[in-house]
Design a protein around this motif. Structure first.
Motif, short mmCIF file in Angstrom:
data_model
loop_
_atom_site.label_atom_id
_atom_site.label_comp_id
_atom_site.label_asym_id
_atom_site.label_seq_id
_atom_site.Cartn_x
_atom_site.Cartn_y
_atom_site.Cartn_z
N VAL A 22 0.75 -1.10 -0.08
CA VAL A 22 -0.02 0.02 -0.06
C VAL A 22 1.07 1.26 -0.01
CG1 VAL A 22 -1.76 1.21 1.31
CG2 VAL A 22 -2.06 -1.24 1.37
N ILE A 23 1.97 1.12 0.83
CA ILE A 23 2.62 2.59 0.77
C ILE A 23 3.85 2.39 -0.03
CG2 ILE A 23 4.07 3.84 2.55
CD1 ILE A 23 1.02 3.49 3.46
N ALA A 24 4.62 1.65 0.00
CA ALA A 24 5.84 1.53 -1.15
C ALA A 24 5.71 1.32 -2.49
CB ALA A 24 7.04 0.59 -0.48
N ALA A 25 4.67 0.57 -2.80
CA ALA A 25 4.41 0.13 -4.05
C ALA A 25 3.21 0.70 -4.99
CB ALA A 25 4.55 -1.53 -4.25
N THR A 26 2.26 1.09 -4.09
CA THR A 26 1.00 1.51 -5.02
C THR A 26 0.36 3.03 -4.41
OG1 THR A 26 -0.30 0.41 -3.60
CG2 THR A 26 0.45 -0.94 -5.57
N ILE A 27 -0.31 2.95 -3.28
CA ILE A 27 -1.16 3.91 -3.02
C ILE A 27 -0.32 5.04 -2.82
CG2 ILE A 27 -3.14 4.86 -1.66
CD1 ILE A 27 -4.30 1.93 -1.74
N TYR A 28 0.71 5.07 -1.73
CA TYR A 28 1.24 6.21 -1.02
C TYR A 28 2.23 6.76 -2.23
CZ TYR A 28 3.46 9.60 1.87
OH TYR A 28 3.81 10.48 2.32
N ALA A 29 2.82 5.83 -3.02
CA ALA A 29 3.66 6.03 -3.83
C ALA A 29 3.23 7.01 -4.90
CB ALA A 29 4.49 4.73 -4.51
N THR A 30 2.13 6.51 -5.63
CA THR A 30 1.43 7.36 -6.62
C THR A 30 0.95 8.43 -6.03
OG1 THR A 30 1.02 5.04 -7.56
CG2 THR A 30 -0.27 6.84 -8.22
N TYR A 31 0.22 8.35 -4.89
CA TYR A 31 -0.43 9.75 -4.41
C TYR A 31 0.61 10.71 -4.20
CZ TYR A 31 -2.89 12.50 -0.69
OH TYR A 31 -3.62 13.62 -0.18
N TYR A 32 1.80 10.36 -3.54
CA TYR A 32 2.65 11.15 -3.40
C TYR A 32 3.43 11.95 -4.63
CZ TYR A 32 7.06 13.52 -1.37
OH TYR A 32 8.03 14.60 -0.82
N ALA A 33 3.58 11.13 -5.50
CA ALA A 33 4.40 11.72 -6.85
C ALA A 33 3.26 12.26 -7.61
CB ALA A 33 4.72 10.31 -7.61
N GLN A 34 2.29 11.78 -7.96
CA GLN A 34 1.24 12.34 -8.71
C GLN A 34 0.21 13.57 -8.06
OE1 GLN A 34 2.57 10.73 -11.40
NE2 GLN A 34 0.53 10.73 -12.11
N VAL A 35 -0.10 13.56 -6.80
CA VAL A 35 -0.88 14.47 -6.20
C VAL A 35 -0.04 15.46 -5.29
CG1 VAL A 35 -3.09 14.87 -4.89
CG2 VAL A 35 -2.65 12.92 -6.42
N VAL A 36 0.53 14.95 -4.27
CA VAL A 36 1.21 15.70 -3.39
C VAL A 36 2.23 16.63 -3.92
CG1 VAL A 36 2.55 15.78 -1.18
CG2 VAL A 36 0.77 14.13 -1.62
N VAL A 37 3.17 15.98 -4.93
CA VAL A 37 4.10 16.58 -5.58
C VAL A 37 3.53 17.38 -6.82
CG1 VAL A 37 6.53 16.69 -6.52
CG2 VAL A 37 6.08 15.45 -4.38
N GLY A 38 2.96 16.42 -7.74
CA GLY A 38 2.72 16.63 -9.13
C GLY A 38 4.09 16.09 -9.92
N ASN A 39 3.56 15.41 -11.21
CA ASN A 39 4.58 14.76 -11.99
C ASN A 39 4.31 14.87 -13.38
OD1 ASN A 39 6.51 12.81 -11.76
ND2 ASN A 39 5.30 11.09 -11.84
N VAL A 40 3.94 16.14 -13.92
CA VAL A 40 3.86 16.55 -15.00
C VAL A 40 5.17 16.55 -16.02
CG1 VAL A 40 3.05 18.31 -16.84
CG2 VAL A 40 1.83 18.01 -14.51
N HIS A 41 6.16 16.86 -15.37
CA HIS A 41 7.43 17.05 -16.04
C HIS A 41 8.65 16.11 -15.04
CE1 HIS A 41 6.00 20.03 -18.71
NE2 HIS A 41 5.74 20.82 -17.65
#
Length: 422
Positions: A22-41
């Motif tokens: 849940v944390i390292a591989a899917t939900i938190y990893a994706t949530y942090y990169a895509q939502v918390v930080v943003g990953n457009v570039h």
């Protein structure tokens, strides 16, 4: 083999795999990169890579010292407990992380990873205590297999929260799952051996002893070669695991619920693979099994560079999953066969420092390549494939890792013959 202790030991894999999934591989990893930080570039890739690398650097520096302290002071189980619930607490607090809270999310991610990975150092060291040599391969594989079942259970619990957008409850449920199912291991696993020094003196001795341990490792040619190969190929494995969901979300457009389904598929295949390869690991030897898995992983990386559709990625993930638990379980068995009796904590500390050091460079490379190339994750994953190639070349030179069952039978036969001559 002490069946009761083996069950408790494998149940810890069931517990901590909830964090890995849940944390390292899917939900938190994706949530942090895509939502918390943003990953457009590629900014999210860069920050997630920094988070993973920072965590692993801390664990890599602390593991050999803590492993030695655990042996000398007789406090392995207490350190095991403390590391576990550091991770559990950090996981629960991840429910407070929202969009834009980059540093707070980073700190909690680091604390959770440090606790999770640090606990594994002590967990691994119990393997020689609960099972004889001829059972190492199977017990190690059973641990990973049960762990993948834990990943599936934790993801299924989190899925309803994802569907209604309650991401914070995913982290709270994972913390509860991890904390609850870890309890039997602290109650059933062997008691700590009596320490011959106090805690403070143990720290002093451990600092001196760590240097000695590394000298001992370097003096053992086959162990040195194995750890060098392990450092490289484990870097590749960990990087793929840490970035697979982010890759699927950004490059192939997977939604969060789809990512859970994808990872469940990976866990099912990993569970099957770990069970199927457990007995062959004892009969063929961990070296043969790891070499086979490295060939598979090289193929997976090349295919990931070429994949175009979500259906293709599902198929690729199933193949990768079948080799995930196998390579990790066989590597742990390989290491267990090379450790002198009575120094499990120290030598598994060195094993951990290689494994965690292996997780420093790969995530940095992936994040840097993706960010430099404006979010081109295909190029980043292809570069990571070089770690598997170099690991394969180095491991092929190791003159160890033969069948553990054959070695055990030979040892028993030698003991009987020796007794007859006395």
């Amino acid at each position: 083999m002490n069946r009761r202790q083996v069950v408790a030991w494998t149940l810890y894999d069931f517990a901590n795999s909830s964090f890995a999934a849940v944390i390292a591989a899917t939900i938190y990893a994706t949530y942090y990169a895509q939502v918390v930080v943003g990953n457009v570039h590629g900014e999210g890739d860069l920050w997630w890579g920094r988070l993973i690398s920072t965590s692993m650097a801390i664990v890599a520096l602390a593991s050999p010292v803590l492993g030695a302290v655990a042996d000398r002071a007789g406090i392995r189980k207490r350190l095991f407990f403390a590391a576990t619930y550091l991770s559990v607490g950090a996981t629960a607090l991840m429910a407070t992380v929202e969009q834009g809270m980059v540093l707070w999310g980073f700190v909690l991610g680091v604390l959770g990873m440090v606790g999770f990975e640090g606990a594994i150092v002590f967990y691994n060291a119990y393997l020689p205590d609960i099972a004889s040599r001829e059972w190492h391969g199977r017990v190690s594989a059973y641990g990973f297999a049960v762990g993948y079942a834990g990943s599936i259970a934790a993801l299924l619990i989190a899925l309803p929260f994802v569907r209604v957008g309650a991401i914070g409850w995913c982290f709270l449920s994972t913390a509860a799952f991890f904390g609850l199912f870890a309890i039997p291991s602290f109650m059933v696993l062997p008691r700590d051996r009596s320490g011959h020094v106090g805690g403070i003196e143990a720290v002093r001795e451990s600092v001196r002893g760590t240097a000695r341990t590394f000298r001992d490792v370097l003096a053992r040619r086959e162990l040195r070669r194995f750890l060098g190969a392990y450092l490289l190929y484990e870097d590749g494995v960990n990087t793929v695991v840490f970035f697979s969901s982010i890759f699927a979300a950004r490059t192939l457009g997977f939604g969060m619920a789809q990512l859970i389904g994808l990872y469940i598929l990976v866990q099912v295949m990993a569970l099957v693979g770990a069970f199927l390869w457990g007995k062959p690991t004892d009969h063929l030897g961990p070296k043969v099994v790891v070499l086979c898995m490295l060939v598979l992983w090289i193929g997976v990386v090349i295919a990931a560079y070429l994949v175009e559709t979500q259906r293709q990625f599902y198929l690729l993930s199933a193949v990768a999953g079948s080799g995930l638990g196998t390579i990790q379980a066989a590597s742990r068995t390989f290491m267990a066969t090379l450790i002198p009796k009575g120094r499990e904590g120290e030598f598994f500390g060195c094993y951990a420092i290689c494994g965690k050091t292996a997780s420093i460079l790969g995530p940095l490379v992936f994040g840097a390549v993706s960010y430099t190339m404006a979010g081109n994750q295909r190029a980043a994953i292809l570069v990571v494939g070089l770690f598997f190639v170099m690991g394969l070349i180095l491991l092929s030179r190791v003159r160890a890792g033969g069948p553990t069952r054959a070695a055990s039978v030979a040892s028993v036969a030698y003991g009987r013959n020796d007794a007859m001559t006395q």
